[in-house]
Write an enzyme that holds these catalytic residues in place. Structure first.
Site, PDB file in Angstrom:
ATOM      1  N   CYS A  24      -0.526   4.073   2.160  1.00  0.00           N
ATOM      2  CA  CYS A  24      -0.308   3.873   3.593  1.00  0.00           C
ATOM      3  C   CYS A  24       1.144   4.144   3.985  1.00  0.00           C
ATOM      4  CB  CYS A  24      -0.652   2.432   3.977  1.00  0.00           C
ATOM      5  SG  CYS A  24      -2.260   1.852   3.434  1.00  0.00           S
ATOM      6  N   ASP A  25       2.086   3.650   3.180  1.00  0.00           N
ATOM      7  CA  ASP A  25       3.482   3.588   3.606  1.00  0.00           C
ATOM      8  C   ASP A  25       4.449   4.439   2.794  1.00  0.00           C
ATOM      9  OD1 ASP A  25       2.688   1.724   5.534  1.00  0.00           O
ATOM     10  OD2 ASP A  25       3.014   0.032   4.183  1.00  0.00           O
TER      11      ASP A  25
ATOM     12  N   CYS B  73       0.837  -1.207   0.000  1.00  0.00           N
ATOM     13  CA  CYS B  73       0.000   0.000   0.000  1.00  0.00           C
ATOM     14  C   CYS B  73       0.869   1.252   0.000  1.00  0.00           C
ATOM     15  CB  CYS B  73      -0.935   0.007   1.209  1.00  0.00           C
ATOM     16  SG  CYS B  73      -2.027   1.442   1.261  1.00  0.00           S
TER      17      CYS B  73
END
Length: 323
Positions: free
Chosen positions: A140-141, A137
């Site tokens: 997300c990261d 992701c």
């Protein structure tokens, strides 16, 4: 002996969508039951640093966030059940689910929050280095790879979108694809071609994720799909972007789905094609897939479930009076 559990709102799944629905449902007096499933807490329980969930100025841990959500849901009156649903019956006025231990769950409304799982390559080092340079992701990261050399693995819309997103954080983004052409939409390919921070390595498949002396990702072991030649590609971050698989096997033939298995809902709502059955989170969202959007959809599902029950009760009273 198997037990029958009855509730006004039955929730299957215990990620951000399920627990948010539970919090709102409990506060509305619906005494919800949450059946937690195979992965209690959802995907955030295998996520370490979370920096984009509102309300926390410092980085928090995914498992801790889900523990707090569950504690809040229980505090306002939710019943948490450690069970996995193996069968559902959506044909009657009451929705029935059967657990793998034989227990029966009956709900006047049903909220489906079973989520989706990122597809992985299944090669050595992938899971061992998850959170240590390997992710599924970018949204997300990606923030944690500012200024670093990163790669995205895949060739569809997801892969190109992730690669384009990562150029917000890195000047050196490489897309690695096992074929000589992409499956992504042309407009995405055009945006990629016009971005000087992004390059493509064609006809290469990933055989292994290699760790460095520090235990973090160091490189990818690649094989040329045309010549068979082996090579290594050094990188500090690798994002696997080969799609997601929604957990909707239980509902095949019972609820409307798209061609990839995501539950179909009325746009802008969590309403499925069966009145009283709602879907929230990644199980019906193949676009955003964020904890905050899942939580928002869980809230919507609970509010709509409450309204559904109120309208049904009013209709019953009206019918009685007229009769």
């Amino acid at each position: 002996m198997p037990t029958t559990h009855k509730t006004r709102m039955l929730i299957i799944g215990s990620g951000p969508a399920g627990l948010s629905a539970a919090i709102y449902g409990a506060r509305a007096g619906l005494e919800p039951i949450v059946v937690q499933g195979l992965q209690p807490g959802g995907q955030l329980t295998i996520t370490t640093d979370v920096e984009n969930y509102p309300g926390f100025r410092e980085v928090i841990q995914g498992p801790w966030l889900m523990q707090e959500m569950q504690a809040q849901a229980e505090h306002v009156g939710t019943r948490m059940m450690w069970d996995t649903i193996t069968e559902v019956d959506l044909s009657g006025d009451t929705f029935i689910a059967k657990g793998d231990g034989g227990d029966i769950y009956e709900g006047d409304t049903l909220v489906i929050c079973t989520g989706a799982q990122a597809k992985w390559l299944g090669v050595p080092g992938e899971q061992a280095l998850s959170g240590k340079g390997v992710s599924a992701c970018a949204t997300c990261d990606g923030f944690f790879y500012r200024g670093k050399k990163v790669v995205v693995i895949g060739g569809g819309n997801t892969a190109v979108e992730e690669a384009l997103y990562l150029t917000n954080h890195s000047d050196d983004v490489t897309l690695i694809h096992r074929r000589d052409s992409l499956r992504a939409e042309k407009i995405l390919q055009d945006r990629m071609a016009a971005n000087p921070k992004l390059s493509v390595v064609w006809n290469k498949k990933v055989d292994e994720f290699l760790a460095g002396d520090n235990g973090e990702l160091r490189a990818l072991a690649l094989t040329d799909t045309v010549t068979g030649e082996s090579s290594e590609f050094e990188t500090e971050g690798a994002f696997v972007a080969i799609g997601h698989a929604p957990a909707t096997e239980l509902f095949k033939g019972k609820l409307a789905m798209d061609e990839t298995g995501y539950l179909l809902v009325t746009p802008g709502t969590p309403k499925t094609d069966i009145p009283g059955v709602f879907a929230a989170g990644d199980v019906c969202d193949h676009t955003y897939r964020q904890a905050i959007t899942a939580a928002g959809m869980g809230c919507q599902a609970a509010l709509d479930a409450e309204r559904y029950l109120a309208a049904k009760a009013f209709a019953g009273v009206t019918e009685t009076v007229q009769g």
